[in-house]
Structure formats: structure tokens, C-alpha cells
Design a protein around this motif. Structure first.
Motif: not given
Length: 296
Positions: A234-240, A270-283
Motif C-alpha cells: 500500500g502507498l499509504g504504508r510506504i509513505h508512513d 498518495l494525494e493523487r492516487f489515494g491509499p491504494v496498492d502500488g510500490e511504483l505509483l510515485a513513478v
């Protein structure tokens, strides 16, 4: 000697670990908040409990494989530690933080339970095939006592003992910081090269064999080129986790300019996509900003 293991957390990592412990000859009693995980547990040869305290009853080893620090703090009550056998040990394989783990650690020690942290590096396939990296923190005597058990899920050369309590958690967080930082830096380089007319695949191969090569470039870019943003975490957990690194650097007085930049990028993702799964969503966010994608 075979152990009686209480395994709390049967998710993407806990499920293959459960099977490996059973195949190594240990008796395993597992619990997860999701009752639908019972089928996978029983299929692996383990027993199912209706609560974490019930799973812990009489066990000489408690292993937690939970999604994050808050989950571990909520699950590990005094009742769980009190239910363990005398002389038991708690091994936390959660991607935890030193600060968050301090509370359940104190509870464990108050009940005479030894503590070892062993957060994991790798994914479900690594867990299934015994190829995890373990970042161990805790007393050396407890580590030595637990080594045979840890070798049920990986090889000794993949087990790194970093030092006392908290060091294993921090090392895992630093690995994550560097991986996500490499992902962002590599994506920026490839997007620039692509805009300048260099084929991304050709540039990837050139970088892989250069002084700038990394495991991310050599191994993980193929997923990105296939359009896979690694939707396994999850992107939210990555951020944390990234925030925990910058907090630690601030508290200890070390520079963290690059860590801050990686954190800001993932906060925007995280603001753009929300707390979804995706380790490379920053890319994916960088691709949007460039107006091009790195898909082959």
C-alpha cells in the motif's frame, strides 16, 4: 527441536511463512482478523485459532507478520503474552518502527517473554522459496537461540544481525528508503533520456552495466516497462515508513535532504492516487508530470 509456534497475521507474507514452518516440522497455530484465511491455514497443515491469545496459549514462540506498526500494537495485548509458555520468545517480522514496537516489547518483557525483531526483505515468492532477507535486532543470545527457527524461512547468509533492539527495524526502513529513492531517480533519468530521443530499453541496458547500475535497474524496471506498478504493497504504508525514516534522522540530528525529497514525492503520489496498492505509483506520478510513460 520442533517448536510450538503461534503465528499472528496470515496475509501475503504470513501465508507462505506458515507453510514453511509446518514443513520444517513445527506445530503452528495461526490467527488472523479475517476468518476467510482459515482455509489457507488449514490447507498448509496448521491449526486455526479464534483469537491471538488463543493462538498463543502454551506456545513457546510467538511470530507476528502484521501489516504495520498500528496493527502490531493493537494485536499484542498483555493477554497474548500471558498466554505463552514459560521462557517463550516473541519474533516480530512486521515492518515496524523502533518507537511503535517499544510498547509491545515492554509488555512482552514484563511477562518474561524474550524479544527478537526480524523484519523481512522480499516478497511472497521469496517467502515461499526460503529466500527472504531478515534484518535482526535484539540480544545476541536470543538471536542464536532463534537461528534454527529463522532458517526455516531463509538461509543463514541472508540473516543480518544489526545490533540491539530497534536496529533491525531501522535497517529495514533504510532499505526501503534507498529502494524508493532509486526508483524515483531511475525514473527521472529514463524520462529525461526518453524525451531526448533515447529508447528507454536501450538506456536501461546501458545503465545496468555502468557504475550507476543497481538491482532496481537490473531487475525491477522490467515490471515498470510491462506497465506493472507492483501493486503488492500500500502507498499509504510506504509513505508512513518513509516518514518514520525522516523522523528518525531529525531526532538523531543527521542530514535528511534526500530522504525528505523521496517522502515529499510519495506524499504527492498518495494525494493523487489515494491509499491504494502500488510500490511504483510515485513513478506513475513522474510519468504524468512528463506526459510520457516508460511502458515498452
Amino acid at each position: 527441536m520442533p517448536s510450538h509456534i503461534a503465528l499472528v497475521g496470515i496475509g501475503r507474507m504470513g501465508t507462505p511463512l506458515c507453510g514453511r514452518f509446518v514443513r520444517a516440522g513445527h506445530r503452528v497455530t495461526a490467527f488472523d482478523l479475517r476468518p476467510e484465511r482459515q482455509e489457507a491455514v488449514r490447507a498448509s497443515g496448521a491449526d486455526w485459532a479464534l483469537s491471538a491469545a488463543e493462538a498463543a496459549a502454551g506456545a513457546d514462540v510467538l511470530i507476528t507478520v502484521l501489516p504495520g506498526p498500528a496493527d502490531a500494537g493493537e494485536a499484542l495485548t498483555d493477554a497474548v503474552f500471558a498466554a505463552l509458555a514459560a521462557g517463550a520468545v516473541w519474533i516480530d517480522m512486521t515492518s515496524n518502527t523502533p518507537e511503535a514496537a517499544a510498547v509491545p516489547r515492554a509488555r512482552a518483557l514484563a511477562h518474561g517473554v524474550d524479544v527478537l525483531e526480524a523484519p523481512m526483505g522480499g516478497g511472497p515468492a521469496d517467502a515461499e522459496h526460503g529466500l527472504l532477507r531478515l534484518f535482526v535486532g535484539g540480544d545476541a543470545e536470543v538471536r542464536d537461540r532463534c537461528l534454527p527457527l529463522l532458517e526455516s524461512v531463509t538461509t543463514r547468509d541472508r540473516i543480518s544481525h544489526l545490533g540491539g533492539p530497534g536496529t533491525g527495524y531501522l535497517a529495514k526502513l533504510l532499505v526501503n528508503l534507498l529502494w524508493f529513492g532509486q526508483a524515483a531517480a531511475s525514473a527521472e533519468a529514463l524520462l529525461l533520456g526518453s524525451r531526448a530521443g533515447i529508447d528507454p530499453g536501450v538506456l536501461r541496458d546501458a545503465l545496468a552495466g555502468s557504475a550507476a547500475g543497481s538491482d532496481f535497474i537490473r531487475r525491477d524496471l522490467s515490471s515498470l516497462f510491462a506497465g506493472d506498478y507492483l501493486r503488492s504493497y500500500g502507498l499509504g504504508r510506504i509513505h508512513d515508513q518513509l516518514e518514520a525514516v525522516t523522523d528518525a534522522a531529525r531526532d538523531l540530528g543527521t542530514p535528511h535532504e534526500l530522504a525528505d525529497a523521496v517522502l515529499r514525492l510519495h506524499r504527492r503520489a498518495l494525494e493523487r492516487f489515494g491509499p491504494v496498492d502500488g510500490e511504483l505509483l510515485a513513478v506513475a506520478l513522474l510519468e504524468e508530470a512528463a506526459g510520457i510513460t516508460l511502458r515498452a
